[in-house]
Structure formats: structure tokens, C-alpha cells
Design an enzyme around this catalytic site. Structure first.
Site, PDB file in Angstrom:
ATOM      1  N   GLU A 109      13.737  -3.049   8.539  1.00 51.15           N
ATOM      2  CA  GLU A 109      12.298  -3.102   8.798  1.00 51.15           C
ATOM      3  C   GLU A 109      12.006  -3.147  10.298  1.00 51.15           C
ATOM      4  O   GLU A 109      10.995  -2.606  10.748  1.00 51.15           O
ATOM      5  CB  GLU A 109      11.681  -4.303   8.087  1.00 51.15           C
ATOM      6  CG  GLU A 109      12.001  -4.415   6.597  1.00 51.15           C
ATOM      7  CD  GLU A 109      11.800  -3.125   5.816  1.00 51.15           C
ATOM      8  OE1 GLU A 109      10.960  -2.284   6.203  1.00 51.15           O
ATOM      9  OE2 GLU A 109      12.499  -2.945   4.802  1.00 51.15           O
TER      10      GLU A 109
ATOM     11  N   CYS B 265       0.788  -1.230   0.000  1.00 50.76           N
ATOM     12  CA  CYS B 265       0.000   0.000   0.000  1.00 50.76           C
ATOM     13  C   CYS B 265       0.821   1.282   0.000  1.00 50.76           C
ATOM     14  O   CYS B 265       0.277   2.355  -0.272  1.00 50.76           O
ATOM     15  CB  CYS B 265      -0.937   0.009   1.205  1.00 50.76           C
ATOM     16  SG  CYS B 265      -2.251  -1.220   1.095  1.00 50.76           S
TER      17      CYS B 265
ATOM     18  N   TYR C 131      16.448   8.086   1.977  1.00 49.88           N
ATOM     19  CA  TYR C 131      17.136   7.089   2.799  1.00 49.88           C
ATOM     20  C   TYR C 131      18.565   7.536   3.109  1.00 49.88           C
ATOM     21  O   TYR C 131      18.950   7.664   4.282  1.00 49.88           O
ATOM     22  CB  TYR C 131      17.203   5.744   2.078  1.00 49.88           C
ATOM     23  CG  TYR C 131      15.891   5.066   1.817  1.00 49.88           C
ATOM     24  CD1 TYR C 131      15.512   3.936   2.543  1.00 49.88           C
ATOM     25  CD2 TYR C 131      15.021   5.501   0.818  1.00 49.88           C
ATOM     26  CE1 TYR C 131      14.318   3.272   2.296  1.00 49.88           C
ATOM     27  CE2 TYR C 131      13.824   4.857   0.557  1.00 49.88           C
ATOM     28  CZ  TYR C 131      13.473   3.743   1.302  1.00 49.88           C
ATOM     29  OH  TYR C 131      12.291   3.101   1.058  1.00 49.88           O
TER      30      TYR C 131
ATOM     31  N   GLU D  85      12.517   7.420   6.520  1.00 46.75           N
ATOM     32  CA  GLU D  85      13.596   6.587   6.000  1.00 46.75           C
ATOM     33  C   GLU D  85      14.991   7.002   6.460  1.00 46.75           C
ATOM     34  O   GLU D  85      15.857   6.154   6.646  1.00 46.75           O
ATOM     35  CB  GLU D  85      13.527   6.546   4.468  1.00 46.75           C
ATOM     36  CG  GLU D  85      12.254   5.922   3.933  1.00 46.75           C
ATOM     37  CD  GLU D  85      12.063   4.466   4.370  1.00 46.75           C
ATOM     38  OE1 GLU D  85      13.007   3.861   4.909  1.00 46.75           O
ATOM     39  OE2 GLU D  85      10.955   3.944   4.170  1.00 46.75           O
TER      40      GLU D  85
END
Length: 643
Positions: A329, A171, A416, A351
Site C-alpha cells: 500500500e 470504493c 498483480y 497493480e
């Protein structure tokens, strides 16, 4: 705009024209004056300033024959204004049947499409008798379609076990609106629950607590609930021939039975990674941490859905070389899932902080050299994307201007790696121990909230004021150009050095090969390197691809057999180099590799190289393999190839 005012103030302070305490006073006043600007999310159609979802309940049936999900989405909503008369939701590629009030009355609705990049607005008419702070429900009956980007339906032969069909969602950033009609913005967090019907042999998991399942005839009914509020992009579902195996005290893995042993072996350190993260962050408050190793079509390395991290099978190599993806994660459990960017222009708050935390985990687990090599590779990937966009592009900024674009179309390594460098630079100024204390302070302050960059700056200045002497504060603050770090395009304003002796030897080895004098005398050092150090060697070759001749590549391949390596990180770099240098022998191997993986980290650079090598061949290979790719990957590769 708040951003412009903050920039002006910060420019003054860093030019030395105003004092530290004046900055705190003026900056705080400006934040209060422009608070409304901070919550704007140009990527949603929802009227979040007027009404907000408090809880979402999904009642869905997964129909694998038609490859659709159908049922209802019930929103428990809170009015934020008086006389609310309409609710605007995001709903893309959905067939809406009817909308009912909590009294069972049919509500009128229609579509508007103000921006085709983010999909239409679903406008639902409600009674204007709804007052501020009223809590009420609406239920929307709907069905997904074959254009739904969030659902990847797989036939049995596309799975490892070849026995049952499979489906999983993705998503992020704004594709939850293709799974259900909702306020698809990270500025709104809500709890959610679900009742999912599937064929009786199909097990279902979601990013929520499993309340149990039962068999009803030919169907399996599974119920879920999550009482920690999350943004819509973290709603996740996976269904197929799946099993669960516990790995540690509160960690586990889900995958297909035939793949379970390899996953358990590879992820044996998962509990330690979670424990290390908790040791320098705050308490882990999600209960269990479970990683789902998906089929190859998953287009990313990982996705941080709470309680149900998704991971690419490319991280299961056999030597634990790619499990840093799991560390990333895990870190998202705090930075992203608990403290969330309020809009996608502030994506680096998710990030950048997560990259810093990921590398803090691997630094504590694997040592300084591993940390520095991982950071150096990340820096290389940052410059690849800076060059791809061009240094003047807004998409090379930590706070890009999307100008109506779909935020996903602009995602890259910039938030990131540039975000990581920004935070690491701050760490060098205040010390690692102090930075970790600040990080915990930041996480506690904004726990379960969605924020923007100015709140990060304000909190950082507050922390300095409370914990450092005036002289120490001034020494730190005067060295940080917040304006350029956050809004500047191109390379970061400060360059950080992550070099190690072995890293330099690895690069020098690549340079020695490129001299064309055959095998260097110290070529065998390569065999003692861990995977990331080998990737430093390969990245150097890619960076100097114009100097690579066919005889040189043949010699390297003879010495290291890189064309047939099973390590995907090494393989994609090597194949990219070969294609760029016109090494025809590697083309069939690239074709084979592109049929085995769906991770965009590998797909996109290889298809870019193939496009330059032979556009017709690139399209031919893409057409052969695209049915095995995720819809998002199909769109992005198709964009590269112009098809």
C-alpha cells in the site's frame, strides 16, 4: 482501435521486420491519431469528454441508527465543449432529492440505465449557454440506502471494543457511485473537501488532511481537504471508536484503542518501509502516511487510500510476517495514486508496478530469499487464477475485455502477478539500477495523470532511446513481446525462476509427506522457516491435494499443529487442503475461521472448497457468518455458492 494498431506495429518490430527508429516514428504517429480511443472507460456513465469535475465537496451526516449518510455533493466542473446542456454522472443505490445550480436554481434530472452491471446514469439538464472552459458548480442533495456497496456499517458488537458503532468505506473499483453522485472513473482526477457530522463520541478520518473538528451539541463536525487530485475510487472514510498513534517522522496508525498496542508493535517498521520506498522512487508528496487497521469485515488485505491506507486485522499476527501488505500500500502512493490507470482494462498499470515496488522494498529490507519466496508464492497464486478462469479467458490477459461487466467482478491476481512478472522480465534485460532510473522517469512524466498501456510502452522506448546505445536498445527490444505480454491470455510468454535452496527443500518436504511413509527425517527444518517459506510447503500440498490422504494429513497436523495455527496465511492454505482432501476434523475449525475473518483472499478459496465438499454445509456456514462480512464479500461468496 489504438490497441489493434499498436499490436500490429509491435508484432512487426518483434518479428524483426521494421527497425527500432521506424517503430518510434510510426508508433508515436499512431498514438497521436488514436488518442481519443485511449480515454474510453466503459465502466462509467459520465460524459467525461464534455465536462470534468475539478473539485468535489461533500457535506454529509452519518446516521448510525438508520445506517445511512445524507447531505450534499457539490461539484466544481469545467466544460470541455461549447453549449454543454447536460451532465451525466454515476449514481447507484442513492436517493436523489434535488439538484441546484450555483445560482440556486432547481435543475431537472432523470435516470437512465444503459448497463445494469455498472448502475444507472444520472442525467442533469443544464443551460446550453455554458461555453468551453467555463467553470461552474452544481449541488446534489441525496441520501445513501441499505444497498450501498461502498459503506460497511457495523454494530458495536462487531468491533474489537464493543462500545460504539463503526462505519468504513471501500470504493474501488466503481462503488464510489454508491457513496456520492459523481464521475466515477479513474480517467478524471479532482481535489476534494468534506464536512462530516457524526455522533459526538464518533471520530471520523478521511483520505484527506484533517482540518480539525468541533463538538456542536450531540454532534462532532470534522472538516477535511485534499489538494492533490485523485480519482473517485480513492475517496475514503472511517468512523468509530478510533485513536491515532504516531509511529515515525511522518507515519502513524489509527485503530480501536483496545487494539492499538498490538498494531504499534507490529507496524514498528512502517517508517523504514516508507523511507526505503522513497529512496528508489520519487519524493513522497502526500505528507503523512497513516494506516488504519479495520475490523475483520474489511474484505481485502489493504486499500491504498492516500493518507489513510486501510488494512485488514489479519496482518497483525505478532511476528511481522504479514506486514508486506503495508509495503504494497505504501508503494501505491506512487503507482496508482499518483500515476493511475485511465480505465480498469489497464488495471495492471496500478497493480503490476505496485507489486514490483512492494517486492523491491522487501528485497532491500529483508533480503534476496524473502523476495524470491514472496515472488514464487505470487506466481502460484497467479496460476490458481489462470486455472480458475481458463487459459483462453480474456480475464487472464493484462488488458481484458470487460464487455460491459463490472470490473470488480473480474479482479484477480492476474494484473498483480502477471504485471509483476512482465516488469521483472524487463528488469532482467536492462538491470535493476537502470530499471529504477526508468521507473523514476516514468513516475515524473505521468505524475498526477491517468494513463493507458501504450503510454507506458512509448515512455519505455523513449527512455531506451535516450539512455542506451543502438546496439543495447535493439538487444533489449527484440526480446520483449509486448503484444503477448499485454494482450495474450493464459501464462506469461516468459517463465521466471525464483527458486532458492530452502524453497526447494520446503517443496521436497511436502512431497516426502505425500509418499505416506510417516514423518520425514528432516521435518524439523519447518520450525526454522519464516511464514512465507511455510506457505511454500502448504501451497505444494494444495497443488497436490489429490495425493493427500487422511493419515497423511493427520501426521502433518500432529507434527506441525497447523489446524490451530494463528497465522492466517498458513491457516487458510491448510484448511483449504483439509477440505479438499475430506479431512472432517478440520471442518469445525474452518467454520470458526470463516466466522473470524472477512478478507476475501481467505473466504473465496475456502468457500469454493466447501462447495465441492458439501454444498449444503457451505451455505449453512455462509448464512451463519454473512452478517459479519462486507457487502462485496457477501455478493462474491453468494455467487460461488449460487445463493
Amino acid at each position: 482501435m489504438k490497441a489493434a494498431i499498436a499490436i500490429a506495429t509491435l508484432t512487426l518490430i518483434f518479428a524483426g521486420l521494421v527497425g527500432y527508429h521506424s517503430l518510434l516514428t510510426n508508433y508515436s504517429q499512431e498514438i497521436d491519431m488514436h488518442a481519443d480511443d485511449a480515454i474510453i472507460d466503459n465502466s462509467t456513465n459520465a460524459n467525461v469528454h464534455e465536462v470534468a469535475t475539478q473539485h468535489l465537496h461533500l457535506n454529509l451526516t452519518l446516521e448510525f441508527d438508520r445506517k445511512v449518510a445524507y447531505g450534499t455533493a457539490t461539484h466544481t466542473m469545467k466544460a470541455l465543449v461549447d453549449n454543454l446542456n447536460h451532465i451525466d454522472l454515476d449514481a447507484r443505490y442513492l436517493n436523489i432529492g434535488q439538484v441546484k445550480s450555483q445560482e440556486g436554481k432547481n435543475l431537472k434530472f432523470h435516470y437512465e440505465e444503459p448497463n445494469p452491471n455498472i448502475g444507472p446514469k444520472l442525467v442533469i439538464e443544464v443551460s446550453n449557454k455554458i461555453k468551453k472552459d467555463d467553470i461552474f458548480n452544481i449541488t446534489i442533495e441525496y441520501e445513501t440506502t441499505d444497498k450501498t456497496l461502498s459503506l460497511n456499517w457495523l454494530d458495536p458488537e462487531q468491533t474489537a471494543g464493543n462500545t460504539l458503532p463503526y462505519v468504513f468505506t471501500h470504493c474501488e473499483a466503481i462503488d464510489c457511485r454508491t457513496l456520492a453522485p459523481l464521475q466515477d472513473t479513474p480517467s478524471v482526477k479532482s481535489t476534494y473537501s468534506a464536512l462530516i457530522r457524526s455522533p459526538r463520541d464518533i471520530k471520523v478520518y478521511m483520505s484527506a488532511v484533517n482540518l480539525g473538528d468541533r463538538v456542536e451539541g450531540n454532534s462532532r463536525v470534522t472538516e477535511f481537504s485534499l489538494d492533490v487530485p485523485i480519482p473517485s475510487y480513492l475517496i475514503a472514510l472511517v468512523a468509530g471508536d478510533l485513536e491515532y498513534k504516531k509511529l515515525g517522522r511522518n507515519t502513524g496508525v489509527i485503530t480501536e484503542p483496545v487494539f492499538m498496542k498490538a498494531c504499534v508493535d507490529e507496524l514498528s517498521e512502517l517508517q523504514d518501509s516508507l523511507d526505503v520506498a522513497e529512496s528508489f522512487l520519487t519524493e513522497y508528496e502526500w505528507g503523512m502516511y497513516t494506516i488504519v487497521v479495520l475490523p475483520p469485515s474489511f474484505p481485502f488485505g489493504g486499500m491504498e487510500n492516500p493518507l489513510l491506507t486501510f488494512a485488514s486485522p489479519t496482518i497483525i499476527v505478532g511476528d511481522k510476517s504479514q506486514v508486506n501488505v503495508a509495503s504494497h500500500e505504501i508503494a501505491h502512493s506512487w503507482t496508482g495514486n499518483l500515476v493511475t490507470n485511465r480505465n480498469w482494462e489497464n488495471f495492471w498499470l496500478n497493480e503490476g508496478f505496485t507489486m514490483w515496488s512492494e517486492r523491491a522494498i522487501i528485497r532491500k529490507q529483508r533480503g534476496e530469499e524473502f523476495y524470491r519466496v514472496a515472488s514464487a508464492l505470487g506466481n502460484s497464486s497467479l496460476y490458481d487464477d489462470l486455472n480458475l478462469y481458463g487459459y483462453d479467458s480474456t480475464f487472464t490477459s493484462l488488458h481484458p475485455n470487460y464487455a460491459g461487466a463490472n470490473p470488480y467482478d473480474t479482479f484477480s491476481d492476474v494484473p498483480y502477478e502477471k504485471g509483476f512478472l512482465f516488469l521483472t522480465y524487463i528488469e532482467t534485460l536492462m538491470g535493476t539500477e537502470n530499471f529504477e532510473v526508468f521507473l523514476r522517469f516514468y513516475l515524473e512524466k505521468y505524475r498526477r495523470q491517468s494513463i493507458v498501456y501504450s503510454q507506458f510502452i512509448d515512455t519505455f522506448l523513449e527512455f531506451l532511446d535516450d539512455n542506451f546505445s543502438e546496439q543495447e536498445r535493439n538487444k533489449i527490444v527484440t526480446k520483449i513481446d509486448f503484444h503477448t505480454w499485454i494482450f495474450g491470455t493464459g501464462p506469461p510468454p516468459v517463465q521466471l525462476n525464483f527458486s532458492t535452496p530452502n524453497l526447494e527443500i520446503s517443496r521436497e518436504l511436502a512431497d516426502a509427506y505425500l509418499l505416506g511413509n510417516g514423518t520425514p527425517k528432516n521435518y524439523d527444518v519447518f520450525f526454522g522457516y519464516f511464514s512465507l517459506l511455510k506457505c511454500i510447503f502448504l501451497q505444494r500440498l494444495v497443488d497436490r491435494a489429490e495425493d493427500a490422504t487422511i493419515p497423511i494429513l493427520e501426521q502433518i497436523d500432529k507434527d506441525y499443529t497447523l489446524t490451530t495455527t494463528i497465522d492466517p496465511e498458513q491457516k487458510y492454505l491448510w484448511l483449504q487442503l483439509c477440505i479438499m482432501a475430506g479431512y472432517d476434523k478440520a471442518i469445525p475449525f474452518a467454520d470458526e475461521f470463516l466466522g473470524q475473518v472477512g478478507r476475501q483472499k481467505y473466504l473465496l478459496p475456502l468457500y469454493r472448497a466447501l462447495k465441492d465438499y458439501d454444498i449444503n454445509l457451505a451455505i449453512q456456514i455462509f448464512n451463519k457468518h454473512k452478517l459479519g462480512y462486507h457487502p462485496v464479500a457477501v455478493v462474491n461468496v453468494g455467487r460461488i455458492l449460487g445463493v
